[in-house]
Design an enzyme around this catalytic site. Structure first.
Site, PDB file in Angstrom:
ATOM      1  N   PRO A   1       0.807  -1.217   0.000  1.00 26.97           N
ATOM      2  CA  PRO A   1       0.000   0.000   0.000  1.00 26.97           C
ATOM      3  C   PRO A   1       0.844   1.272   0.000  1.00 26.97           C
ATOM      4  O   PRO A   1       1.854   1.352   0.703  1.00 26.97           O
ATOM      5  CB  PRO A   1      -0.790  -0.105   1.306  1.00 26.97           C
ATOM      6  CG  PRO A   1      -0.095  -1.097   2.146  1.00 26.97           C
ATOM      7  CD  PRO A   1       0.944  -1.780   1.346  1.00 26.97           C
ATOM      8  N   GLU A   2       0.426   2.234  -0.784  1.00 27.29           N
ATOM      9  CA  GLU A   2       1.039   3.559  -0.793  1.00 27.29           C
ATOM     10  C   GLU A   2       0.034   4.539  -0.193  1.00 27.29           C
ATOM     11  O   GLU A   2      -0.978   4.123   0.348  1.00 27.29           O
ATOM     12  CB  GLU A   2       1.405   3.955  -2.231  1.00 27.29           C
ATOM     13  CG  GLU A   2       2.318   2.953  -2.921  1.00 27.29           C
ATOM     14  CD  GLU A   2       2.713   3.369  -4.324  1.00 27.29           C
ATOM     15  OE1 GLU A   2       2.861   4.577  -4.573  1.00 27.29           O
ATOM     16  OE2 GLU A   2       2.886   2.491  -5.182  1.00 27.29           O
TER      17      GLU A   2
ATOM     18  N   ARG B   1       4.475 -11.535   4.157  1.00 31.06           N
ATOM     19  CA  ARG B   1       5.917 -11.289   4.005  1.00 31.06           C
ATOM     20  C   ARG B   1       6.554 -10.690   5.254  1.00 31.06           C
ATOM     21  O   ARG B   1       7.759 -10.574   5.322  1.00 31.06           O
ATOM     22  CB  ARG B   1       6.159 -10.374   2.797  1.00 31.06           C
ATOM     23  CG  ARG B   1       5.832 -11.079   1.492  1.00 31.06           C
ATOM     24  CD  ARG B   1       6.077 -10.193   0.308  1.00 31.06           C
ATOM     25  NE  ARG B   1       7.492  -9.965   0.080  1.00 31.06           N
ATOM     26  CZ  ARG B   1       7.967  -9.216  -0.898  1.00 31.06           C
ATOM     27  NH1 ARG B   1       7.137  -8.623  -1.723  1.00 31.06           N
ATOM     28  NH2 ARG B   1       9.248  -9.065  -1.053  1.00 31.06           N
TER      29      ARG B   1
ATOM     30  N   LYS C   1      20.750  17.722  -6.573  1.00 34.17           N
ATOM     31  CA  LYS C   1      20.618  16.260  -6.542  1.00 34.17           C
ATOM     32  C   LYS C   1      20.903  15.657  -7.905  1.00 34.17           C
ATOM     33  O   LYS C   1      20.312  16.045  -8.908  1.00 34.17           O
ATOM     34  CB  LYS C   1      19.200  15.908  -6.069  1.00 34.17           C
ATOM     35  CG  LYS C   1      19.047  14.481  -5.558  1.00 34.17           C
ATOM     36  CD  LYS C   1      17.638  14.215  -5.071  1.00 34.17           C
ATOM     37  CE  LYS C   1      17.474  14.408  -3.584  1.00 34.17           C
ATOM     38  NZ  LYS C   1      18.235  13.449  -2.789  1.00 34.17           N
TER      39      LYS C   1
END
Length: 276
Positions: A2-3, A116, A157
DNA sequence: CAATCAACCTGGGTGC
DNA sequence: TGCACCCAGGTTGATT
């Protein structure tokens, strides 16, 4: 698994269902208790300290669920890749890989399952939350997150923009699906160095990230055909990705075959024609 | 500090 | 049928 949109869907339902409810008792499996404390804050009193507490509110920060309890304490839940929280009747048969059961009044249970075992369960004082889950960047759906935030963070970056979007310190709650989706909609190639993005591209990226996350929340998240995200009632999400998981299939904008690449051991998907 | 990668786990799918 | 890969929506600690 899930995000942000999936966790937010779960948060909303839990807040509606559990606000004011009492946790009658809590049981954690032996297996889960054996995990290192980086994933389960085992202090022997987890179950005892939770028993009898009142759920005041359920919040979310990034992909973390924060159960605000009374007397004051915070239960932190991260679902990892395969974690689920299910609200079921007590009499319903126990799911496989159930690691924690929270008995709620009115004959219901909240069950935490996770094949998991990448998830986390922590019980902390309200003032310990930040240090436990942080440091985290801004919430992408908040007013504080603008293209200028990205401009500042990306200025020096050199990492690929795909990697930066997956970095919780840059922006919180975005994972593999929605970073792919935002880059596709913004027309930005995933491997572009962060610092190379123009102001216009940064605006597109920030706007499309917000947009796709909002749409996904409205659709109650994304459930892929080969994976099993489900909300607390066991229902699937209705959001459908445009590029994620579509390697080899025609781009929805131009028909070119979607390409799958690998970056830092994670797959990503993009259209080589639409994304530059 | 920044970037990269292996490791943490189980289960489902694929190809030989 | 068996088996050896490969893949999976996340995070982090070690290593350059």
């Amino acid at each position: 698994m899930p995000e942000l949109p999936e966790v937010e869907t779960i948060r909303g339902d839990l807040d509606l269902q559990l606000r004011g409810a009492r946790l009658e008792s809590v049981t954690v499996s032996r297996r889960w208790k054996s995990l290192p404390h980086t994933r389960f804050h085992e202090n022997r009193s987890f179950e005892r300290r939770l028993r009898g507490t009142l759920v005041e509110r359920v919040d979310r920060r990034s992909k973390y669920l924060l159960f605000q309890l009374q007397p004051p304490a915070t239960l932190i839940v991260h679902l990892g890749m395969s974690g689920q929280l299910l609200l079921v009747e007590r009499s319903a048969p126990r799911e496989l890989h159930t690691h924690a059961v929270f008995r709620i009044d009115r004959g219901h249970e909240l069950r935490f399952t996770d094949p998991r075992m990448f998830g986390r369960l922590w019980l902390v004082g309200a003032d310990e939350v930040e240090q436990k889950i942080g440091p985290l960047g801004p919430e992408p759906l908040s007013a504080a997150f603008t293209w200028r935030v990205l401009a500042t963070k990306f200025a020096k970056k050199q990492a690929p923009v795909k990697a930066a979007l997956l970095d919780m310190k840059v922006v919180a709650g975005v994972g593999n699906i929605y970073s792919d989706e935002a880059l596709f909609e913004a027309g930005v190639h995933p491997l572009r160095a962060c610092a190379s993005l123009t102001p216009d591209e940064l605006k597109q990226l920030a706007a499309h990230l917000k947009s796709v996350l909002r749409r996904a929340v409205k659709s109650r998240g994304t459930t892929l055909s080969d994976a099993r995200y489900a909300d607390v009632f066991g229902e699937y999400g209705g959001h459908v990705p445009k590029v994620y998981g579509r390697a080899g299939a025609p781009c929805l904008q131009c028909g070119t075959a979607v390409v799958r690449g690998v970056l830092g051991n994670r797959g990503y998907h993009f259209c080589p024609r639409c994304q530059r």
